[in-house]
Write an enzyme that holds these catalytic residues in place. Structure first.
Site, PDB file in Angstrom:
ATOM      1  N   MET A 328       0.823  -1.215   0.000  1.00 18.88           N
ATOM      2  CA  MET A 328       0.000   0.000   0.000  1.00 18.88           C
ATOM      3  C   MET A 328       0.854   1.261   0.000  1.00 18.88           C
ATOM      4  O   MET A 328       0.611   2.193  -0.764  1.00 18.88           O
ATOM      5  CB  MET A 328      -0.937  -0.001   1.222  1.00 18.88           C
ATOM      6  N   ASP A 347      10.609   3.139   5.647  1.00 21.34           N
ATOM      7  CA  ASP A 347      10.391   1.757   6.099  1.00 21.34           C
ATOM      8  C   ASP A 347      11.456   1.437   7.143  1.00 21.34           C
ATOM      9  O   ASP A 347      12.294   2.291   7.468  1.00 21.34           O
ATOM     10  CB  ASP A 347      10.426   0.780   4.908  1.00 21.34           C
ATOM     11  N   GLU A 406      -0.906  -4.596   9.848  1.00 20.03           N
ATOM     12  CA  GLU A 406      -2.196  -4.407  10.529  1.00 20.03           C
ATOM     13  C   GLU A 406      -2.122  -4.946  11.959  1.00 20.03           C
ATOM     14  O   GLU A 406      -2.610  -6.041  12.252  1.00 20.03           O
ATOM     15  CB  GLU A 406      -3.286  -5.128   9.707  1.00 20.03           C
ATOM     16  N   SER A 433      -7.242  -1.134   7.343  1.00 24.83           N
ATOM     17  CA  SER A 433      -8.480  -1.518   6.671  1.00 24.83           C
ATOM     18  C   SER A 433      -9.490  -2.103   7.653  1.00 24.83           C
ATOM     19  O   SER A 433     -10.640  -2.313   7.277  1.00 24.83           O
ATOM     20  CB  SER A 433      -8.202  -2.496   5.535  1.00 24.83           C
ATOM     21  N   HIS A 454      -8.378   5.505   4.013  1.00 26.98           N
ATOM     22  CA  HIS A 454      -8.354   4.099   3.584  1.00 26.98           C
ATOM     23  C   HIS A 454      -8.263   4.017   2.065  1.00 26.98           C
ATOM     24  O   HIS A 454      -9.232   4.315   1.360  1.00 26.98           O
ATOM     25  CB  HIS A 454      -9.613   3.403   4.114  1.00 26.98           C
TER      26      HIS A 454
HETATM   27  P1  NAD Z   1       2.723  -4.878   3.673  1.00 27.38           P
HETATM   28  O1  NAD Z   1       3.046  -6.005   4.554  1.00 27.38           O
HETATM   29  O2  NAD Z   1       2.847  -5.035   2.220  1.00 27.38           O
HETATM   30  O3  NAD Z   1       3.631  -3.614   4.059  1.00 27.38           O
HETATM   31  C1  NAD Z   1       3.842  -3.178   5.350  1.00 27.38           C
HETATM   32  C2  NAD Z   1       5.180  -2.467   5.368  1.00 27.38           C
HETATM   33  O4  NAD Z   1       5.324  -1.818   6.615  1.00 27.38           O
HETATM   34  C3  NAD Z   1       6.384  -3.402   5.214  1.00 27.38           C
HETATM   35  O5  NAD Z   1       7.199  -2.945   4.148  1.00 27.38           O
HETATM   36  C4  NAD Z   1       7.092  -3.277   6.547  1.00 27.38           C
HETATM   37  O6  NAD Z   1       8.499  -3.411   6.445  1.00 27.38           O
HETATM   38  C5  NAD Z   1       6.693  -1.881   6.969  1.00 27.38           C
HETATM   39  N1  NAD Z   1       6.871  -1.633   8.394  1.00 27.38           N
HETATM   40  C6  NAD Z   1       6.650  -2.444   9.447  1.00 27.38           C
HETATM   41  N2  NAD Z   1       6.977  -1.817  10.595  1.00 27.38           N
HETATM   42  C7  NAD Z   1       7.407  -0.581  10.254  1.00 27.38           C
HETATM   43  C8  NAD Z   1       7.901   0.518  10.991  1.00 27.38           C
HETATM   44  N3  NAD Z   1       8.023   0.465  12.306  1.00 27.38           N
HETATM   45  N4  NAD Z   1       8.243   1.641  10.330  1.00 27.38           N
HETATM   46  C9  NAD Z   1       8.151   1.705   8.985  1.00 27.38           C
HETATM   47  N5  NAD Z   1       7.707   0.672   8.235  1.00 27.38           N
HETATM   48  C10 NAD Z   1       7.341  -0.447   8.868  1.00 27.38           C
HETATM   49  O7  NAD Z   1       1.252  -4.425   4.084  1.00 27.38           O
HETATM   50  P2  NAD Z   1       0.165  -3.655   3.215  1.00 27.38           P
HETATM   51  O8  NAD Z   1      -0.649  -4.630   2.501  1.00 27.38           O
HETATM   52  O9  NAD Z   1       0.814  -2.555   2.480  1.00 27.38           O
HETATM   53  O10 NAD Z   1      -0.762  -3.053   4.347  1.00 27.38           O
HETATM   54  C11 NAD Z   1      -0.384  -1.942   5.112  1.00 27.38           C
HETATM   55  C12 NAD Z   1      -1.590  -1.358   5.802  1.00 27.38           C
HETATM   56  O11 NAD Z   1      -2.552  -1.007   4.811  1.00 27.38           O
HETATM   57  C13 NAD Z   1      -2.311  -2.281   6.756  1.00 27.38           C
HETATM   58  O12 NAD Z   1      -2.800  -1.530   7.826  1.00 27.38           O
HETATM   59  C14 NAD Z   1      -3.449  -2.826   5.924  1.00 27.38           C
HETATM   60  O13 NAD Z   1      -4.545  -3.225   6.704  1.00 27.38           O
HETATM   61  C15 NAD Z   1      -3.792  -1.617   5.119  1.00 27.38           C
HETATM   62  N6  NAD Z   1      -4.506  -1.891   3.864  1.00 27.38           N
HETATM   63  C16 NAD Z   1      -4.156  -2.948   3.092  1.00 27.38           C
HETATM   64  C17 NAD Z   1      -4.828  -3.185   1.914  1.00 27.38           C
HETATM   65  C18 NAD Z   1      -4.455  -4.324   1.022  1.00 27.38           C
HETATM   66  O14 NAD Z   1      -5.204  -4.631   0.088  1.00 27.38           O
HETATM   67  N7  NAD Z   1      -3.319  -4.925   1.215  1.00 27.38           N
HETATM   68  C19 NAD Z   1      -5.877  -2.328   1.525  1.00 27.38           C
HETATM   69  C20 NAD Z   1      -6.195  -1.223   2.335  1.00 27.38           C
HETATM   70  C21 NAD Z   1      -5.485  -1.036   3.503  1.00 27.38           C
END
Ligand code: NAD
Length: 715
Positions: A328, A347, A406, A433, A454
């Site tokens: 995201m 990150d 999440e 989400s 979101h």
């Molecule tokens: P992801 O696992 O692809 O990415 C998460 C990233 O966060 C990773 O690169 C990780 O290294 C980084 N991270 C972890 N701890 C950290 C920190 N302390 N500082 C900086 N970076 C850190 O996850 P995602 O799918 O991108 O989801 C991220 C958020 O978006 C979640 O809250 C999820 O619920 C929400 N979301 C996801 C979707 C989806 O379809 N995947 C849709 C809407 C919202």
């Protein structure tokens, strides 16, 4: 005085300047009267050399009046047909004038606007990106019924015309010229009228310039009629492909294709009459009402700022920090940089942040390769993104969006650690989400500045953002989040806090109902086929494989930690399925080695065979109607509950959010509009039936009964 200004010059050229009393020129009663008077004068005019149709408005002509069209009533179909015929007869009289008629297109000419141009002998446009040309009616549940299907087909041929009619493409003048939809362009507005008149003078007395091609003897339509042997493949394939794409749920497109086919074979007057008859059927149909209400009126309302607090100054986000460069975060970085915003993409390691930035590089390279952007612009966009693992770089951000894993504990820690880097009047957005914003905001020292932003995946393609207000979120933060959304060219809906907000929660019922059907013993193939048959983009099992069962498991775990165990009806069923699939069989979804389906290297997939052993009961009897209604009604009922309890703040947000965010079938106009045209009493009765047969989760929300009593549509 007429709203069509009539001026004859010394060369005998009459310029008709359309300047209707509303904000735009539109086809309504006023147009009809002005056109009748103008035609009477033109037909009686002595010494006429030519006619120019011009516009005094910024938009050349806006098209049919949607306020009238949305009211088109099947009980008055004959009247509607006669009114359409009268309008079309006017355009036919334009074509029959014995002199060249030129459309001087100074601004957008879409729908009815372009249909007027088609009735002119020559189409000349100001070559500017604000001048859009096309027939977008199909995207509003209609089709170009004012001669557009017939004339465009006759002008450029069936095969070339169909995509412009069915896909509602809008073209800039240079592209319209290249495909033959207009005849010439001028570089400046000042040149437009002189060039139109010069064309007339150059063709003075020429029969050819005064007669439409389809009215001239021996005219052969480009590419030939649809029944000619060389079009045999098109005649068979095009309807099949359309049905596959629309699943037969878009009657306007089927009708438009049929009319185009007929237009290629018949004389103009017969074809126009068929077009008008079909148009009456289409315009009085519920699909047209649904799509006009939602995609025109409600979408305009949202984009016009109806859910933005009015008393707040406009805010421009200049520097955005994004925490988490995962799936995201990297997409959010790209869309922000594309809007010219400076981005700090952070990150836990430099490597992870760089990988996130590389995603933007990849998308930009694609744009350059496709000729959509030049290299210098692509470099400039990429330069706006700073990939880092250092908090100090976040200093002075106007907005920080958190998109880390999440997990509520992690999100709380990050808020505490990073919030001090925000500028003094900055605001904080969480891309969670599923987690409640009010609880996430507990870690903030300024919870009034904390809001949910979101995004949907993939961020660069999905048009929607769901803005979530926590209990303490201020109007100022909401206005800022709204303005940021518009800045990155997305459509915002605004909702109040609730577990899963509106979109995730409603989407969850689609998956949950599929779990019910599966565990009852329904064949999984039938479940996904039913999802597609109601018009959802993908069946519920397949979509859960894509978003990953693993994600559902994590969400369930988090809620359990938070003491929330029985949300959205019978959470037990989906919990059982997730346990069977993941804990017992390691089937976490497509990106975890497979889920309900197994995926092969050649891109094919099939149901994972042991799924049949787990649940399938061949003796289980259930009709297709019941499967389809269960998948649809669960989502509609959940959306109604969100409206009833104030999670949703408006019907427009519900409809647009359900289509753009969840994939609700476009022909329904969204989950709430669905109830309007399904009929309140019928909806209540069907809920009652489903409730008796399948359980309490189908109980009809009171809000429908209230609307049934007052006979007021959801609007
Ligand atoms: P992801 O696992 O692809 O990415 C998460 C990233 O966060 C990773 O690169 C990780 O290294 C980084 N991270 C972890 N701890 C950290 C920190 N302390 N500082 C900086 N970076 C850190 O996850 P995602 O799918 O991108 O989801 C991220 C958020 O978006 C979640 O809250 C999820 O619920 C929400 N979301 C996801 C979707 C989806 O379809 N995947 C849709 C809407 C919202």
């Amino acid at each position: 005085m007429s709203v069509f200004k009539y001026e004859k010059d010394h060369d005998g050229i009459v310029t008709v300047t359309m300047d209707m009393s509303g904000p735009v020129n539109a086809m309504n009663a006023e147009y009809h009267q002005a056109m009748e008077e103008t035609l009477a004068k033109l037909e009686a005019e002595q010494g006429l050399t030519g006619v120019v149709f011009a516009s005094a408005k910024k938009v050349f002509f806006a098209g049919g009046d949607l306020n009238d069209l949305v009211e088109a009533d099947p009980a008055q179909a004959e009247e509607f047909f006669q009114a359409t015929e009268a309008m079309k007869l006017g355009l036919r009289r334009v074509e029959k004038l014995p002199v060249p008629v030129v459309a001087a297109i100074n601004g957008a000419a879409l729908g009815g606007g372009y249909e007027i141009c088609l009735a002119c002998n020559y189409r000349l446009a100001y070559d500017h990106k604000s001048v859009q040309i096309g027939l977008p009616e199909c995207s509003l549940g209609l089709y170009p019924g004012g001669g557009g299907v017939v004339r465009l087909t006759k002008l450029i041929g069936v095969e070339k015309a169909l995509p412009f009619i069915l896909e509602s493409k809008r073209l800039v003048p240079a592209k319209a010229l290249a495909v033959g939809m207009i005849d010439a362009t001028v570089e400046t507005l000042e040149e437009l009228l002189p060039a139109a008149k010069a064309y007339i003078m150059a063709n003075k007395g020429s029969d050819e310039a005064a007669v439409q091609p389809w009215d001239s003897k021996g005219y052969r339509i480009p590419g030939g009629a649809i029944n000619s042997p060389k079009n045999a493949q098109l005649a068979v394939m095009a309807p099949a492909m359309l049905t596959q794409k629309t699943r037969g749920l878009m009657p306007q497109m089927t009708a438009a294709m049929d009319v185009a086919f007929q237009a290629s074979m018949l004389d103009i007057d017969t074809a126009l009459r068929i077009e008008g008859r079909e148009f009456t059927r289409i315009a009085t149909n519920s699909v047209a009402k649904n799509m006009i209400s939602t995609f025109f009126f409600q979408l305009n309302k949202i984009n016009g700022g109806a859910s933005r607090p009015q008393n707040q100054a406009k805010n421009l986000t200049r520097k955005v920090g994004i925490l988490g460069a995962g799936m995201m975060g990297q997409g959010i970085a790209y869309v922000s940089a594309m809007a010219g915003i400076e981005v700090v993409l952070k990150d836990i390691s430099q490597d992870a942040a760089d990988k996130g930035k590389a995603y933007s590089q990849k998308l930009l390279e694609k744009r350059v390769t496709r000729g959509q952007m030049d290299q210098a612009k692509a470099n400039a966009v990429l330069d706006l993104i700073l990939a880092t693992d250092n908090n100090e770089d976040l200093q002075g951000c106007d907005l920080i969006i958190e998109a880390v894993f999440e997990n509520i504990g992690l999100k709380h820690n990050i808020t505490k650690e990073i919030e001090p880097y925000l500028s003094s009047d900055g605001f904080w957005g969480s891309n969670t989400s599923t987690l409640p914003i009010t609880e996430l905001a507990q870690a903030s020292v300024k919870p009034e500045n904390f809001i949910g932003i979101h995004f949907f995946s993939p961020v660069d393609k999905m048009p929607l953002i769901e803005i979530i207000c926590g209990e303490q979120t201020s109007d100022e933060a909401l206005a800022k989040a709204f303005d940021y959304t518009m800045q990155i060219r997305k459509t915002p809906i605004v909702v109040n806090d609730s577990l899963g907000f509106f979109t995730s929660r409603t989407f969850g019922t689609y998956l949950d109902e599929a779990a019910h059907l599966l565990t009852e013993g329904t064949n999984p193939v039938r479940i996904d086929a039913a999802g597609r048959a109601i018009g959802m983009p993908v069946g519920p099992l397949q979509i859960q494989d894509e978003t990953s069962l693993e994600l559902s498991r994590k969400a369930q775990e988090t809620w359990a930690e938070m003491g929330i165990t029985d949300k959205w009806g019978n959470g037990d069923v989906i919990r059982r399925v997730i346990k069977d699939m993941i804990t017992d069989n390691g089937r976490g979804g497509r990106h975890h080695g497979g889920g309900y389906y197994e995926y092969h290297a050649d891109g094919t997939k099939n149901i994972w065979p042991p799924l049949y052993d787990l649940y399938y009961k061949p003796e289980y009897q259930i009709s297709d109607d019941d499967i389809q209604d269960r998948l649809m009604f669960r989502q509609v009922i959940e959306a109604l509950k969100c409206l009833e309890t104030g999670v949703l703040r408006s019907v427009a947000d519900a409809n647009i959010g359900s289509i753009f965010g969840i994939g609700a079938p476009a022909h329904t106009g969204g989950f709430i509009q669905f109830v309007n045209t399904y009929g309140f009493d019928k909806f209540i009765a069907r809920c009652d039936e489903l409730q008796v047969k399948y359980g309490e989760r189908f109980e009809c929300p009171d809000i429908v009964k209230q609307h049934a009593d007052s006979d007021e549509l959801f609007a």
